[in-house]
Design a protein around this motif. Structure first.
Motif, PDB file in Angstrom:
ATOM      1  N   MET A 132       0.855  -1.202   0.000  1.00 51.69           N
ATOM      2  CA  MET A 132       0.000   0.000   0.000  1.00 51.69           C
ATOM      3  C   MET A 132       0.885   1.245   0.000  1.00 51.69           C
ATOM      4  SD  MET A 132      -3.202   0.779  -0.065  1.00 51.69           S
ATOM      5  CE  MET A 132      -3.895   2.414  -0.186  1.00 51.69           C
ATOM      6  N   ILE A 133       0.564   2.133  -0.899  1.00 51.82           N
ATOM      7  CA  ILE A 133       1.359   3.345  -1.039  1.00 51.82           C
ATOM      8  C   ILE A 133       0.713   4.468  -0.218  1.00 51.82           C
ATOM      9  CG2 ILE A 133       2.042   5.131  -2.693  1.00 51.82           C
ATOM     10  CD1 ILE A 133       3.548   2.475  -2.997  1.00 51.82           C
ATOM     11  N   ILE A 134       1.523   5.125   0.574  1.00 46.37           N
ATOM     12  CA  ILE A 134       1.005   6.281   1.307  1.00 46.37           C
ATOM     13  C   ILE A 134       0.910   7.428   0.298  1.00 46.37           C
ATOM     14  CG2 ILE A 134       1.350   7.820   3.292  1.00 46.37           C
ATOM     15  CD1 ILE A 134       1.266   4.888   4.166  1.00 46.37           C
ATOM     16  N   LEU A 135      -0.272   7.981   0.206  1.00 48.58           N
ATOM     17  CA  LEU A 135      -0.447   9.067  -0.752  1.00 48.58           C
ATOM     18  C   LEU A 135       0.314  10.305  -0.295  1.00 48.58           C
ATOM     19  CD1 LEU A 135      -4.144   9.074  -1.920  1.00 48.58           C
ATOM     20  CD2 LEU A 135      -2.103   8.651  -3.268  1.00 48.58           C
ATOM     21  N   ARG A 136       0.898  10.958  -1.247  1.00 48.41           N
ATOM     22  CA  ARG A 136       1.590  12.190  -0.953  1.00 48.41           C
ATOM     23  C   ARG A 136       1.034  13.239  -1.901  1.00 48.41           C
ATOM     24  NH1 ARG A 136       7.625  13.278  -2.807  1.00 48.41           N
ATOM     25  NH2 ARG A 136       7.749  15.435  -2.099  1.00 48.41           N
ATOM     26  N   TYR A 137       0.879  14.460  -1.418  1.00 54.81           N
ATOM     27  CA  TYR A 137       0.374  15.533  -2.254  1.00 54.81           C
ATOM     28  C   TYR A 137       1.482  16.551  -2.476  1.00 54.81           C
ATOM     29  CZ  TYR A 137      -4.396  13.987  -1.161  1.00 54.81           C
ATOM     30  OH  TYR A 137      -5.536  13.266  -1.028  1.00 54.81           O
ATOM     31  N   VAL A 138       1.682  16.942  -3.714  1.00 53.98           N
ATOM     32  CA  VAL A 138       2.616  18.036  -3.998  1.00 53.98           C
ATOM     33  C   VAL A 138       1.954  18.979  -4.988  1.00 53.98           C
ATOM     34  CG1 VAL A 138       4.828  16.905  -3.506  1.00 53.98           C
ATOM     35  CG2 VAL A 138       3.729  16.568  -5.728  1.00 53.98           C
ATOM     36  N   LYS A 139       2.546  20.133  -5.135  1.00 56.13           N
ATOM     37  CA  LYS A 139       1.972  21.080  -6.096  1.00 56.13           C
ATOM     38  C   LYS A 139       2.941  21.320  -7.242  1.00 56.13           C
ATOM     39  CE  LYS A 139       0.031  25.582  -6.827  1.00 56.13           C
ATOM     40  NZ  LYS A 139      -0.300  26.893  -6.270  1.00 56.13           N
ATOM     41  N   LEU A 140       2.363  21.315  -8.439  1.00 62.39           N
ATOM     42  CA  LEU A 140       3.140  21.621  -9.636  1.00 62.39           C
ATOM     43  C   LEU A 140       2.658  22.977 -10.150  1.00 62.39           C
ATOM     44  CD1 LEU A 140       5.114  20.673 -11.923  1.00 62.39           C
ATOM     45  CD2 LEU A 140       3.133  19.605 -13.011  1.00 62.39           C
ATOM     46  N   PRO A 141       3.417  24.044  -9.966  1.00 57.40           N
ATOM     47  CA  PRO A 141       2.962  25.363 -10.440  1.00 57.40           C
ATOM     48  C   PRO A 141       2.939  25.415 -11.972  1.00 57.40           C
ATOM     49  CG  PRO A 141       4.907  25.527  -9.007  1.00 57.40           C
ATOM     50  CD  PRO A 141       4.752  24.108  -9.360  1.00 57.40           C
ATOM     51  N   SER A 142       2.030  26.202 -12.509  1.00 58.03           N
ATOM     52  CA  SER A 142       1.856  26.284 -13.976  1.00 58.03           C
ATOM     53  C   SER A 142       3.167  26.502 -14.720  1.00 58.03           C
ATOM     54  CB  SER A 142       0.923  27.442 -14.343  1.00 58.03           C
ATOM     55  OG  SER A 142      -0.319  27.262 -13.738  1.00 58.03           O
ATOM     56  N   GLU A 143       4.026  27.393 -14.165  1.00 54.93           N
ATOM     57  CA  GLU A 143       5.251  27.731 -14.885  1.00 54.93           C
ATOM     58  C   GLU A 143       6.214  26.543 -15.015  1.00 54.93           C
ATOM     59  OE1 GLU A 143       4.027  29.163 -12.200  1.00 54.93           O
ATOM     60  OE2 GLU A 143       5.546  29.516 -10.653  1.00 54.93           O
ATOM     61  N   ASN A 144       6.011  25.498 -14.187  1.00 55.49           N
ATOM     62  CA  ASN A 144       6.896  24.328 -14.285  1.00 55.49           C
ATOM     63  C   ASN A 144       6.269  23.157 -15.046  1.00 55.49           C
ATOM     64  OD1 ASN A 144       8.647  25.767 -12.745  1.00 55.49           O
ATOM     65  ND2 ASN A 144       8.196  24.679 -10.827  1.00 55.49           N
ATOM     66  N   PHE A 145       5.028  23.378 -15.476  1.00 54.29           N
ATOM     67  CA  PHE A 145       4.266  22.276 -16.060  1.00 54.29           C
ATOM     68  C   PHE A 145       4.965  21.704 -17.293  1.00 54.29           C
ATOM     69  CE2 PHE A 145       0.018  20.974 -18.175  1.00 54.29           C
ATOM     70  CZ  PHE A 145       0.112  19.704 -17.637  1.00 54.29           C
ATOM     71  N   GLU A 146       5.400  22.605 -18.163  1.00 53.52           N
ATOM     72  CA  GLU A 146       6.001  22.140 -19.413  1.00 53.52           C
ATOM     73  C   GLU A 146       7.302  21.367 -19.154  1.00 53.52           C
ATOM     74  OE1 GLU A 146       5.855  24.966 -22.511  1.00 53.52           O
ATOM     75  OE2 GLU A 146       6.568  23.493 -23.980  1.00 53.52           O
ATOM     76  N   GLU A 147       8.079  21.886 -18.242  1.00 49.06           N
ATOM     77  CA  GLU A 147       9.338  21.214 -17.918  1.00 49.06           C
ATOM     78  C   GLU A 147       9.072  19.819 -17.336  1.00 49.06           C
ATOM     79  OE1 GLU A 147      12.054  23.644 -15.658  1.00 49.06           O
ATOM     80  OE2 GLU A 147      13.431  21.945 -15.423  1.00 49.06           O
ATOM     81  N   PHE A 148       8.045  19.779 -16.482  1.00 51.14           N
ATOM     82  CA  PHE A 148       7.659  18.491 -15.902  1.00 51.14           C
ATOM     83  C   PHE A 148       7.241  17.528 -17.016  1.00 51.14           C
ATOM     84  CE2 PHE A 148       3.902  15.935 -14.739  1.00 51.14           C
ATOM     85  CZ  PHE A 148       4.515  15.029 -13.883  1.00 51.14           C
ATOM     86  N   PHE A 149       6.403  18.041 -17.920  1.00 46.91           N
ATOM     87  CA  PHE A 149       5.936  17.207 -19.029  1.00 46.91           C
ATOM     88  C   PHE A 149       7.129  16.662 -19.827  1.00 46.91           C
ATOM     89  CE2 PHE A 149       4.827  16.623 -23.460  1.00 46.91           C
ATOM     90  CZ  PHE A 149       3.728  15.783 -23.369  1.00 46.91           C
ATOM     91  N   ASN A 150       8.054  17.534 -20.162  1.00 52.48           N
ATOM     92  CA  ASN A 150       9.213  17.106 -20.948  1.00 52.48           C
ATOM     93  C   ASN A 150      10.075  16.078 -20.201  1.00 52.48           C
ATOM     94  OD1 ASN A 150       8.557  18.624 -23.202  1.00 52.48           O
ATOM     95  ND2 ASN A 150       9.576  20.452 -22.406  1.00 52.48           N
ATOM     96  N   SER A 151      10.094  16.208 -18.872  1.00 50.11           N
ATOM     97  CA  SER A 151      10.915  15.273 -18.092  1.00 50.11           C
ATOM     98  C   SER A 151      10.367  13.847 -18.159  1.00 50.11           C
ATOM     99  CB  SER A 151      10.989  15.728 -16.638  1.00 50.11           C
ATOM    100  OG  SER A 151       9.794  15.353 -15.960  1.00 50.11           O
ATOM    101  N   LEU A 152       9.073  13.739 -18.490  1.00 50.80           N
ATOM    102  CA  LEU A 152       8.458  12.401 -18.521  1.00 50.80           C
ATOM    103  C   LEU A 152       9.061  11.514 -19.596  1.00 50.80           C
ATOM    104  CD1 LEU A 152       4.714  13.390 -18.038  1.00 50.80           C
ATOM    105  CD2 LEU A 152       6.229  12.326 -16.347  1.00 50.80           C
ATOM    106  N   LYS A 153       9.634  12.142 -20.620  1.00 52.33           N
ATOM    107  CA  LYS A 153      10.168  11.373 -21.748  1.00 52.33           C
ATOM    108  C   LYS A 153      11.276  10.419 -21.317  1.00 52.33           C
ATOM    109  CE  LYS A 153       8.969  15.101 -24.794  1.00 52.33           C
ATOM    110  NZ  LYS A 153       9.521  16.341 -25.283  1.00 52.33           N
ATOM    111  N   ARG A 154      11.933  10.754 -20.237  1.00 54.09           N
ATOM    112  CA  ARG A 154      13.021   9.863 -19.810  1.00 54.09           C
ATOM    113  C   ARG A 154      12.481   8.540 -19.264  1.00 54.09           C
ATOM    114  NH1 ARG A 154      15.748  12.375 -14.445  1.00 54.09           N
ATOM    115  NH2 ARG A 154      15.344  14.323 -15.494  1.00 54.09           N
ATOM    116  N   TRP A 155      11.167   8.491 -18.959  1.00 52.76           N
ATOM    117  CA  TRP A 155      10.574   7.263 -18.419  1.00 52.76           C
ATOM    118  C   TRP A 155       9.965   6.398 -19.517  1.00 52.76           C
ATOM    119  CZ3 TRP A 155      11.726   6.781 -13.360  1.00 52.76           C
ATOM    120  CH2 TRP A 155      12.054   7.966 -12.665  1.00 52.76           C
ATOM    121  N   GLY A 156       9.858   6.956 -20.707  1.00 56.81           N
ATOM    122  CA  GLY A 156       9.283   6.178 -21.796  1.00 56.81           C
ATOM    123  C   GLY A 156       8.669   7.095 -22.835  1.00 56.81           C
ATOM    124  N   THR A 157       8.206   6.507 -23.927  1.00 53.94           N
ATOM    125  CA  THR A 157       7.538   7.290 -24.958  1.00 53.94           C
ATOM    126  C   THR A 157       6.213   7.799 -24.405  1.00 53.94           C
ATOM    127  OG1 THR A 157       8.462   5.698 -26.487  1.00 53.94           O
ATOM    128  CG2 THR A 157       6.856   7.229 -27.386  1.00 53.94           C
TER     129      THR A 157
END
Ligand code: SF4
Ligand code: SF4
Ligand code: SF4
Ligand code: SF4
Lengths: 245, 337
Positions: B1-26
């Motif tokens: 069972m995973i303990i849920l954790r909440y974090v905030k992703l501010p709008s200005e970092n959204f694109e960078e976050f999205f681009n970082s996903l590519k390292r995990w797969g297509t």
């Protein structure tokens, strides 16, 4: 080696030609089949027993009828190929008696070429396999002929065009664009090529055997604003009077 | 069972976050194509339709593919074809996450489907919040909120995203991108609640789940089924788009004179031969049998394990005859009175 004959009745010639369009795949078939008659491929002709006969076209003249009877009598397995042979296609959709039609076109009721009202092959003889399509998908014929050569019972399609349309993830033109698409009542097997180009299915493979629900399709198209005469003509194009509601 | 954790992703970092996903797969995400949405490969955030309603084919297509070549016949022997790629499914709605969990019960329980399992294990799922349209009724089925079944889940905030972390992989992604996230504030939680309340009040369609299984038990001969038999085209579109439909057909195709492939594809219980068994018996011979069957499959067979419907609304949106799932069940219930 199995003996194969290809016979053409009255049609546009496309279905027989489509066999040659298998190009290099044709050589796979030639590993199992000897062609005993196929006028588009060779002038060689041997009137003898055949393992498999392919017949394209409608019976539209006395000559067609004789060719068909020959193909049936001399073969073990007969394939009605293309919508002309399986459903009558466009020429089969023309209503009226042959003498009246002759009079209309030639001004005389004389019938020297011994024309008949166009009817599909399946109305005259028992067929072992009916493969519709105007033209049919050539890979479907390829599968069928190799199956037969290997002694495998070919599987008949049981689904409408919609299934292949969804498998390819094409946007539904009927639901999303109001295009009159006959996909829900038409036998699949074409891989939904028309919808791929954004066009509605015109029903060239004929109605889904036993299962089509033309009444509901008719209501859906009427609701979309198409007039009854238009829908009636659309239903009739390839399937003569088969789609009733 | 995973303990849920909440974090905030501010709008200005959204694109960078999205681009970082590519390292995990297509990365695959909902993209608009004509008048429908489809999960497609994407390279930039700009291609993604963040406010999509529903894709025509559900994310099921990545695990049980519409057409999937499983085996190849070569030199008289069947060889297995099993390539697995790492992928990231970005922007999955809650109902579809529930849909995948229903599929898990079927494909991951004994006998395990190795194709499904391998793909499932190599996929990262990033959920995204949504607003219902006229077809959605997930709230009635409790599938409008996902507690698990995702790695990260993004909830829209006025100035970014509230991110729920739902798995070890999710923690890993959050950890690697630590610098892009902030702590969640009281105000963010307030906005999150407001969004959920607004969403909750926006549902137009409701399914009465009360005693649904018992109701269907009594309604086998309902005249309602007969009425719909006449309207239904038997086209199978409802099955093809359903995130919980599990039926498939297996066919062999020759690729040359001596080699063949074995392909499985989605099947539909609206097809005449779906109920055909050896000896020529068909246990669902008419369209009426088949029309009724889908409702029993979705709401009846094992209600204790949950319904086999997540209320995504696809079957309604893509039915050419405009047959509405909830309306049919309501009418069946009504006719019993
Ligand atoms: S476009 Fe035509 S064939 Fe495709 S799903 Fe819609 S109705 Fe069926
Ligand atoms: S039955 Fe309809 S609403 Fe329910 S999950 Fe399937 S497609 Fe969605
Ligand atoms: S039986 Fe029908 S409704 Fe049930 S999973 Fe199979 S295709 Fe879907
Ligand atoms: S999509 Fe509609 S018309 Fe087609 S089989 Fe399903 S309920 Fe019937």
């Amino acid at each position: 080696m199995l003996k194969l004959g290809v016979f053409e009745l009255t049609d546009c010639g496309g279905c027989a030609l489509n066999i040659l369009f298998l190009y290099d795949k044709l050589f796979d078939l030639l590993k199992f089949y000897e062609i005993k008659e196929f006028h588009m491929a060779s002038s060689f002709k041997e009137h003898d027993h055949l393992d498999v006969a392919i017949v394209t076209g409608t019976v539209s003249s006395q000559r067609d009828l004789e060719v068909l009877k020959h193909a049936r009598n001399y073969s073990n397995y007969l394939i009605a190929l293309g919508t002309c042979a399986t459903h009558g296609s466009v020429q089969g959709a023309v209503e009226g008696k042959i003498r009246d039609k002759l009079e209309k076109v030639y001004g005389t009721r004389a019938n020297p070429m011994r024309a008949l009202d166009s009817k599909p092959v399946v109305e005259y003889v028992a067929v072992d396999f009916a493969l519709p399509g105007c033209p049919y998908d050539k890979m479907e014929l390829y599968q069928l002929l190799i199956d037969l050569a290997k002694g495998i019972e070919p599987v008949k399609k049981d689904y409408p065009v919609c299934i292949e349309c969804k498998l390819n993830e094409y946007e539904c033109v009927l639901v999303k664009k109001g295009v009159p698409c006959l996909g829900p009542i038409t036998l699949g097997g074409c891989n939904a090529v028309c919808i791929r180009s954004g066009l509605g299915c015109i029903g060239c493979r004929g109605p889904l055997p036993k299962e089509a629900n033309p009444t509901s399709e008719f209501e859906i198209l009427k609701e979309l604003g198409y007039d009854e005469e238009y829908i009636r003509k659309k239903f009739k194009t390839f399937a003569r009077g088969e789609l009733r509601w | 069972m995973i303990i849920l954790r909440y974090v905030k992703l501010p709008s200005e970092n959204f694109e960078e976050f999205f681009n970082s996903l590519k390292r995990w797969g297509t990365v695959y995400a909902p993209v608009k194509q004509g008048n429908i949405y489809a999960f497609k490969r994407v390279d930039t955030l700009g291609e993604v339709s963040l406010n999509y309603t529903r894709t025509m084919l559900p994310p099921k297509k990545f695990f049980v593919r519409p057409k999937d070549t499983l085996l190849k016949l070569k030199n008289g022997r069947w060889e297995e074809i099993r390539e697995v790629k790492k992928i990231v499914l970005f922007g999955v709605h809650s109902c579809d996450i529930h849909g995948l969990q229903i599929l898990d019960k079927v494909y991951l329980n004994d006998p395990v489907d190795p194709y499904y399992k391998a793909r499932r294990e190599n996929t990262i799922i990033i959920g995204i919040s949504c607003m219902p349209d006229e077809y959605c009724f997930c709230k009635s089925l409790g599938t409008h909120f996902a507690m698990h079944g995702f790695d990260l889940f993004l909830h829209e905030l006025p100035d970014g995203w509230l991110v729920r972390v739902g798995s070890v992989k999710g923690h890993e992604i959050a950890w690697v991108n630590e610098s892009l996230f902030e702590d969640v504030t009281e105000e963010d939680l307030k906005h999150f609640k407001e969004f959920e309340e607004k969403r909750s009040a926006s549902f137009k369609k409701h399914l009465n789940k009360e005693g649904l299984a018992d109701m269907l038990d009594l309604a086998f001969d309902s005249p309602v089924w007969k009425r719909y038999e006449r309207i239904c085209l038997g086209c199978g579109n409802c099955n093809m788009v359903c995130p919980t439909c599990r039926c498939y057909e297996v066919c062999d195709y020759w690729i040359n004179a001596y080699e063949a492939v074995r392909v499985r594809r989605y099947d539909s219980c609206f097809m005449e031969t779906h109920g055909l068994v050896a000896g020529g018996h068909n246990f669902r011979p008419t369209r009426l049998d088949r029309f009724r069957h889908r409702y029993y499959c979705k709401s009846y067979f094992d209600p204790s394990a949950g319904f086999n419907c997540v209320g995504c609304g696809r079957c309604d949106e893509f039915c050419p005859a405009k047959i509405e799932h909830v309306k049919v069940l309501d009418e069946v219930r009504e006719a019993l009175k």
